[in-house]
Design an enzyme around this catalytic site. Sequence first.
Site, PDB file in Angstrom:
ATOM      1  N   HIS A  59     -12.281  -5.719  -2.019  1.00  0.00           N
ATOM      2  CA  HIS A  59     -11.434  -5.138  -0.962  1.00  0.00           C
ATOM      3  C   HIS A  59     -12.149  -5.335   0.374  1.00  0.00           C
ATOM      4  O   HIS A  59     -13.287  -5.792   0.425  1.00  0.00           O
ATOM      5  CB  HIS A  59     -11.254  -3.636  -1.230  1.00  0.00           C
ATOM      6  CG  HIS A  59     -10.235  -3.364  -2.284  1.00  0.00           C
ATOM      7  ND1 HIS A  59      -9.018  -2.802  -2.012  1.00  0.00           N
ATOM      8  CD2 HIS A  59     -10.250  -3.623  -3.617  1.00  0.00           C
ATOM      9  CE1 HIS A  59      -8.332  -2.709  -3.130  1.00  0.00           C
ATOM     10  NE2 HIS A  59      -9.054  -3.193  -4.128  1.00  0.00           N
ATOM     11  N   SER A  69     -11.689  -8.714   5.345  1.00  0.00           N
ATOM     12  CA  SER A  69     -11.319  -9.408   6.579  1.00  0.00           C
ATOM     13  C   SER A  69     -12.582  -9.838   7.332  1.00  0.00           C
ATOM     14  O   SER A  69     -13.621  -9.176   7.255  1.00  0.00           O
ATOM     15  CB  SER A  69     -10.467  -8.495   7.464  1.00  0.00           C
ATOM     16  OG  SER A  69      -9.126  -8.521   7.016  1.00  0.00           O
ATOM     17  N   ASP A  86      -1.324  -1.606  -3.996  1.00  0.00           N
ATOM     18  CA  ASP A  86      -2.681  -1.553  -3.446  1.00  0.00           C
ATOM     19  C   ASP A  86      -3.110  -0.082  -3.330  1.00  0.00           C
ATOM     20  O   ASP A  86      -2.372   0.740  -2.784  1.00  0.00           O
ATOM     21  CB  ASP A  86      -2.633  -2.214  -2.051  1.00  0.00           C
ATOM     22  CG  ASP A  86      -3.999  -2.460  -1.456  1.00  0.00           C
ATOM     23  OD1 ASP A  86      -4.972  -2.572  -2.217  1.00  0.00           O
ATOM     24  OD2 ASP A  86      -4.076  -2.576  -0.208  1.00  0.00           O
ATOM     25  N   ASP A 114      -6.747   3.738  -7.933  1.00  0.00           N
ATOM     26  CA  ASP A 114      -8.002   3.903  -7.183  1.00  0.00           C
ATOM     27  C   ASP A 114      -8.598   5.288  -7.451  1.00  0.00           C
ATOM     28  O   ASP A 114      -8.330   6.249  -6.747  1.00  0.00           O
ATOM     29  CB  ASP A 114      -7.736   3.696  -5.690  1.00  0.00           C
ATOM     30  CG  ASP A 114      -9.015   3.759  -4.873  1.00  0.00           C
ATOM     31  OD1 ASP A 114     -10.071   4.105  -5.454  1.00  0.00           O
ATOM     32  OD2 ASP A 114      -8.973   3.478  -3.668  1.00  0.00           O
ATOM     33  N   SER A 152       0.846  -1.200   0.000  1.00  0.00           N
ATOM     34  CA  SER A 152       0.000   0.000   0.000  1.00  0.00           C
ATOM     35  C   SER A 152       0.881   1.250   0.000  1.00  0.00           C
ATOM     36  O   SER A 152       2.095   1.163   0.201  1.00  0.00           O
ATOM     37  CB  SER A 152      -0.884   0.013   1.249  1.00  0.00           C
ATOM     38  OG  SER A 152      -0.082   0.243   2.396  1.00  0.00           O
ATOM     39  N   ASP A 210      -6.107  -7.840   4.978  1.00  0.00           N
ATOM     40  CA  ASP A 210      -4.993  -7.248   5.711  1.00  0.00           C
ATOM     41  C   ASP A 210      -5.303  -7.227   7.219  1.00  0.00           C
ATOM     42  O   ASP A 210      -4.520  -7.722   8.037  1.00  0.00           O
ATOM     43  CB  ASP A 210      -4.749  -5.821   5.186  1.00  0.00           C
ATOM     44  CG  ASP A 210      -3.505  -5.182   5.792  1.00  0.00           C
ATOM     45  OD1 ASP A 210      -2.766  -5.876   6.506  1.00  0.00           O
ATOM     46  OD2 ASP A 210      -3.274  -3.986   5.556  1.00  0.00           O
TER      47      ASP A 210
HETATM   48  P1  13P Z   1      -9.302  -5.422   5.301  1.00  0.00           P
HETATM   49  O1  13P Z   1      -9.058  -4.179   6.106  1.00  0.00           O
HETATM   50  O2  13P Z   1     -10.713  -5.881   5.418  1.00  0.00           O
HETATM   51  O3  13P Z   1      -8.345  -6.496   5.619  1.00  0.00           O
HETATM   52  O4  13P Z   1      -9.093  -5.027   3.752  1.00  0.00           O
HETATM   53  C1  13P Z   1      -7.809  -4.953   3.177  1.00  0.00           C
HETATM   54  C2  13P Z   1      -7.835  -4.324   1.833  1.00  0.00           C
HETATM   55  O5  13P Z   1      -8.844  -4.127   1.197  1.00  0.00           O
HETATM   56  C3  13P Z   1      -6.534  -3.951   1.244  1.00  0.00           C
HETATM   57  O6  13P Z   1      -6.687  -3.281   0.029  1.00  0.00           O
HETATM   58  O1  G3H Z   2      -6.598  -0.981   2.081  1.00  0.00           O
HETATM   59  C1  G3H Z   2      -5.943  -0.871   3.107  1.00  0.00           C
HETATM   60  C2  G3H Z   2      -4.889  -1.852   3.456  1.00  0.00           C
HETATM   61  O2  G3H Z   2      -5.275  -2.583   4.579  1.00  0.00           O
HETATM   62  C3  G3H Z   2      -3.570  -1.172   3.652  1.00  0.00           C
HETATM   63  O3  G3H Z   2      -3.604  -0.411   4.799  1.00  0.00           O
HETATM   64  O4  G3H Z   2      -2.866   1.873   4.088  1.00  0.00           O
HETATM   65  O5  G3H Z   2      -2.705   1.129   6.498  1.00  0.00           O
HETATM   66  O6  G3H Z   2      -1.160   0.173   4.758  1.00  0.00           O
HETATM   67  P1  G3H Z   2      -2.506   0.769   5.053  1.00  0.00           P
HETATM   68 ZN    ZN Z   3      -8.480  -2.083  -0.090  1.00  0.00          ZN
END
Ligand code: 13P
Ligand code: G3H
Ligand code: ZN
Length: 326
Positions: free
Chosen positions: A225, A228, A96, A118, A56, A270
């Site tokens: 996306h 989780s 990401d 995005d 990310s 994530d």
């Molecule tokens: P979660 O926060 O649900 O794990 O989603 C991760 C995500 O979409 C990363 O792009």
């Molecule tokens: O989409 C979000 C992912 O979980 C990445 O999170 O931006 O805190 O690294 P982050």
């Molecule tokens: Zn995401």
Amino acid sequence: MVNYKDLGLVNTRAMFAKAVKGGYAIPAYNFNNMEQLQAIIQACVETESPLILQVSKGAREYANQTLLRYMAQGATEYAKEIQKDGKLIPICLHLDHGPDYATCKSCVDYGFSSVMIDGSKLPFDENCAQTAQVVEYAHKYDVTVEGELGILAGKEDDVEAAKHIYTQPEEVEEFVKRTGVDSLAIAIGTSHGAYKFKPGDDPKIRLDILHEIEKRIPGFPIVLHGSSSVPQDLVKIINENGGKLKDAIGIGEDQLREAAKSAVCKINIDSDGRLAMTAAVRKVFHDKPEEFDPRKYLGPAREALKQLYMRKNREVLGSAGHAFDC
Ligand code: 13P
Ligand code: G3H
Ligand code: ZN
């Protein structure tokens, strides 16, 4: 300029075609450090699953993009080393939530094999134009591109969306045609982080919208996306060991399993990994307050992450055993 093919990485094209046909989804796991990377690679090698490693904007800021790229290069070597017969599982290195053209271009130039642009918060025409610009550059190097339509509720980078703005099925055909993207992330009620629903909510995603989208672009790779599931056993361990996660609720694994059988071929996870690592670290700190060697708490955190992702690959995404599909 580094081409991902020289690093042993692959783009998403063949992975997605096989996943759509096979009724499973490829895990897209985020990493920011060595322990996460080791756990992800170990989990996918042991379950023989194809893998999308995600970086990310926050990860690039935290760990440095050059270091992350070398880590991903090391990951392909490492995966070969720990694989019994030395055969390499397909590994894609993906940006990401790419925020703009410049970031996507820089990732293509640094050896990423896939990028997400995005533009979901932009008006439709601007989203199309920005996405098409990224596609034009990325495709010159055979790097695949993910676009997004619709807005997930919750916090993402510094922008907070109060409510879901579901993807409108009537927009998807035109978006795909005008941009040339390789996959499309959609908003159907998933959201980022550990607080996806409130107590008393009906914790369901809109599979009806997914099916409507699928009808309009049959077989086109769809991405989810914010997928989780916020396992309650992990939340309990965290809270019993000094944490304070109140009313953390995620997406039911049964719903994700259902979605993975459709054209959904990439599922982003994530937060669940963050919970697994935090639970393990908190437990060590609580049970063994005398420990101060980072290996003594990062080691159990890495193992917990590996076990969680092996289970996801087998039971939720269905990707286990598909690394070497022809
Ligand atoms: P979660 O926060 O649900 O794990 O989603 C991760 C995500 O979409 C990363 O792009
Ligand atoms: O989409 C979000 C992912 O979980 C990445 O999170 O931006 O805190 O690294 P982050
Ligand atoms: Zn995401």
